[in-house]
Design an enzyme around this catalytic site. Sequence first.
Site, mmCIF file in Angstrom:
data_model
loop_
_atom_site.group_PDB
_atom_site.id
_atom_site.type_symbol
_atom_site.label_atom_id
_atom_site.label_comp_id
_atom_site.label_asym_id
_atom_site.label_seq_id
_atom_site.Cartn_x
_atom_site.Cartn_y
_atom_site.Cartn_z
ATOM 1 N N CYS A 119 0.816 -1.230 0.000
ATOM 2 C CA CYS A 119 0.000 0.000 0.000
ATOM 3 C C CYS A 119 0.842 1.268 0.000
ATOM 4 O O CYS A 119 0.388 2.330 -0.426
ATOM 5 C CB CYS A 119 -0.923 0.013 1.203
ATOM 6 N N HIS A 263 -4.042 7.019 1.128
ATOM 7 C CA HIS A 263 -4.256 5.670 0.611
ATOM 8 C C HIS A 263 -5.688 5.262 0.966
ATOM 9 O O HIS A 263 -6.140 5.479 2.086
ATOM 10 C CB HIS A 263 -3.242 4.725 1.255
ATOM 11 N N ASN A 293 -9.898 -0.947 -2.228
ATOM 12 C CA ASN A 293 -8.473 -0.726 -1.968
ATOM 13 C C ASN A 293 -7.676 -1.378 -3.103
ATOM 14 O O ASN A 293 -7.634 -2.597 -3.215
ATOM 15 C CB ASN A 293 -8.126 -1.345 -0.610
HETATM 16 O O1 UT7 Z 1 -4.395 -1.071 2.932
HETATM 17 C C1 UT7 Z 1 -3.907 -1.398 4.200
HETATM 18 C C2 UT7 Z 1 -4.369 -2.740 4.547
HETATM 19 N N1 UT7 Z 1 -5.674 -2.930 5.035
HETATM 20 C C3 UT7 Z 1 -6.337 -2.132 5.892
HETATM 21 O O2 UT7 Z 1 -6.012 -1.038 6.185
HETATM 22 C C4 UT7 Z 1 -7.566 -2.758 6.512
HETATM 23 C C5 UT7 Z 1 -7.657 -2.420 7.978
HETATM 24 N N2 UT7 Z 1 -8.745 -3.097 8.638
HETATM 25 C C6 UT7 Z 1 -10.044 -2.923 8.316
HETATM 26 O O3 UT7 Z 1 -10.356 -2.196 7.390
HETATM 27 C C7 UT7 Z 1 -11.093 -3.594 9.152
HETATM 28 O O4 UT7 Z 1 -10.482 -4.205 10.263
HETATM 29 C C8 UT7 Z 1 -11.959 -4.626 8.388
HETATM 30 C C9 UT7 Z 1 -12.840 -3.926 7.365
HETATM 31 C C10 UT7 Z 1 -11.079 -5.661 7.701
HETATM 32 C C11 UT7 Z 1 -12.882 -5.369 9.360
HETATM 33 O O5 UT7 Z 1 -13.661 -4.454 10.095
HETATM 34 P P1 UT7 Z 1 -13.767 -4.564 11.678
HETATM 35 O O6 UT7 Z 1 -14.729 -3.566 12.117
HETATM 36 O O7 UT7 Z 1 -12.366 -4.485 12.218
HETATM 37 O O8 UT7 Z 1 -14.375 -6.002 11.865
HETATM 38 P P2 UT7 Z 1 -13.786 -7.243 12.663
HETATM 39 O O9 UT7 Z 1 -12.513 -7.723 12.048
HETATM 40 O O10 UT7 Z 1 -13.749 -6.873 14.091
HETATM 41 O O11 UT7 Z 1 -14.882 -8.322 12.394
HETATM 42 C C12 UT7 Z 1 -16.183 -8.187 12.895
HETATM 43 C C13 UT7 Z 1 -16.977 -9.442 12.519
HETATM 44 C C14 UT7 Z 1 -16.255 -10.741 12.765
HETATM 45 O O12 UT7 Z 1 -17.198 -11.645 13.280
HETATM 46 P P3 UT7 Z 1 -17.256 -11.937 14.878
HETATM 47 O O13 UT7 Z 1 -15.909 -12.477 15.222
HETATM 48 O O14 UT7 Z 1 -17.550 -10.628 15.509
HETATM 49 O O15 UT7 Z 1 -18.382 -12.910 14.967
HETATM 50 C C15 UT7 Z 1 -15.833 -11.177 11.379
HETATM 51 O O16 UT7 Z 1 -15.751 -12.571 11.240
HETATM 52 O O17 UT7 Z 1 -17.284 -9.402 11.121
HETATM 53 C C16 UT7 Z 1 -16.951 -10.657 10.525
HETATM 54 N N3 UT7 Z 1 -16.568 -10.432 9.127
HETATM 55 C C17 UT7 Z 1 -17.476 -10.302 8.147
HETATM 56 N N4 UT7 Z 1 -18.818 -10.343 8.143
HETATM 57 C C18 UT7 Z 1 -19.426 -10.138 6.963
HETATM 58 C C19 UT7 Z 1 -15.317 -10.294 8.616
HETATM 59 N N5 UT7 Z 1 -15.407 -10.065 7.289
HETATM 60 C C20 UT7 Z 1 -16.722 -10.072 6.982
HETATM 61 C C21 UT7 Z 1 -17.428 -9.875 5.771
HETATM 62 N N6 UT7 Z 1 -18.782 -9.922 5.825
HETATM 63 N N7 UT7 Z 1 -16.829 -9.634 4.609
#
Ligand code: UT7
Length: 336
Positions: A119, A263, A293
């Site tokens: 990134c 980014h 992204n």
């Molecule tokens: O470019 C640089 C690299 N990347 C980034 O900068 C990404 C940085 N991180 C993020 O953008 C966020 O952490 C995410 C968008 C990846 C995830 O959002 P979050 O609010 O941090 O969610 P989470 O990881 O805490 O997950 C919440 C729940 C989980 O379920 P449980 O454990 O609460 O039951 C996940 O399993 O959401 C679930 N989950 C999904 N549900 C529906 C994870 N991915 C998905 C999905 N659809 N695609």
Amino acid sequence: MTRATIIGTGMYVPSRVVTNEDLAARMETTDEWITERSGIKERRWLETDADGWTIETGSEMGAAAARQAIEAAGIETESIDQIIYATLNPDCFFPGNGVFIEDLLGLRNAGAMDIRNQCTGFIYGLAAADGFIRAGTAETVLVIGGEVQSTALDVSDRGRDMAVLFGDGAGAAVVQATEGERGILASVLHSQGRFAKDLWCEAPVGNRMERITPEMIKETRHYPKMDGRLVFKHATRRFCEAITEVLAKGGMNIEDLNLLIPHQANQRITDAVGQRMGLPPERVFSNIARYGNTTAATIPIAMAEAERQGRLKQGDIVVTVAFGSGFTWGANLIRW
Ligand code: UT7
């Protein structure tokens, strides 16, 4: 004073639009979840043929973006003496995509190099172009950020946290030696390798680890993996630090900034950074809703769009900032 100035920008994204609903039909996710957690509504993925090969390569996308940037710059393609290509997913393991660009553009002896900084790749690319120009190593540098993510994602339920975020595309900038006030004023570059495994793709693997094996594929170790919450937390902090640091290096502060081009990782990260830095939304560029992204390509695509939308005027103070796998992060301060 000789400075490295961006004199033309360009972009290319595949025509195939993949909406959140399209993804919801393939894995356990919803439009609501993706929109709320990331701000993404759709992304572009390359078309594939019956055998699963993409109909275009990453370097072909990069060349299309480059041609647009060259036209906007009004230069002869032959005047490019250095190509810098930032990507995490080159067309093949080696050589890098820079040399494919050299060939696709019909250049015959320009320097070509790749930057593998995910990134943050385009930020490092602009800093390198600035260094080459100031040192007299090159006069006209083509910097490309391009990414094919779609073929490298796990689109099963297991990979849904990553699969919904990423898109394909390429952006390019022609950077040339100019005299005057415009140009890249400063850059800051950082890394923290102890977090390498918190956002990484293990296989195909480097020579210090095991070779790719059928077991690795069975265990899906060839797909990218991320600790999303950890990345999110670090990204928000490092974006703000890098913006402050690069402005200070150029003797400026946040009030001097006309447009922040961050980014495009997550709209929530962009919003948090804008808020913490006291920037109103009109001074923070965002197009993540349409492209997701695209890793090294987000910043040059954003630059090209911002320029065409009239949001970048000559003399404007612009900061580009990124954070990603490595962890790596950095920023460029530019007088447009
Ligand atoms: O470019 C640089 C690299 N990347 C980034 O900068 C990404 C940085 N991180 C993020 O953008 C966020 O952490 C995410 C968008 C990846 C995830 O959002 P979050 O609010 O941090 O969610 P989470 O990881 O805490 O997950 C919440 C729940 C989980 O379920 P449980 O454990 O609460 O039951 C996940 O399993 O959401 C679930 N989950 C999904 N549900 C529906 C994870 N991915 C998905 C999905 N659809 N695609």
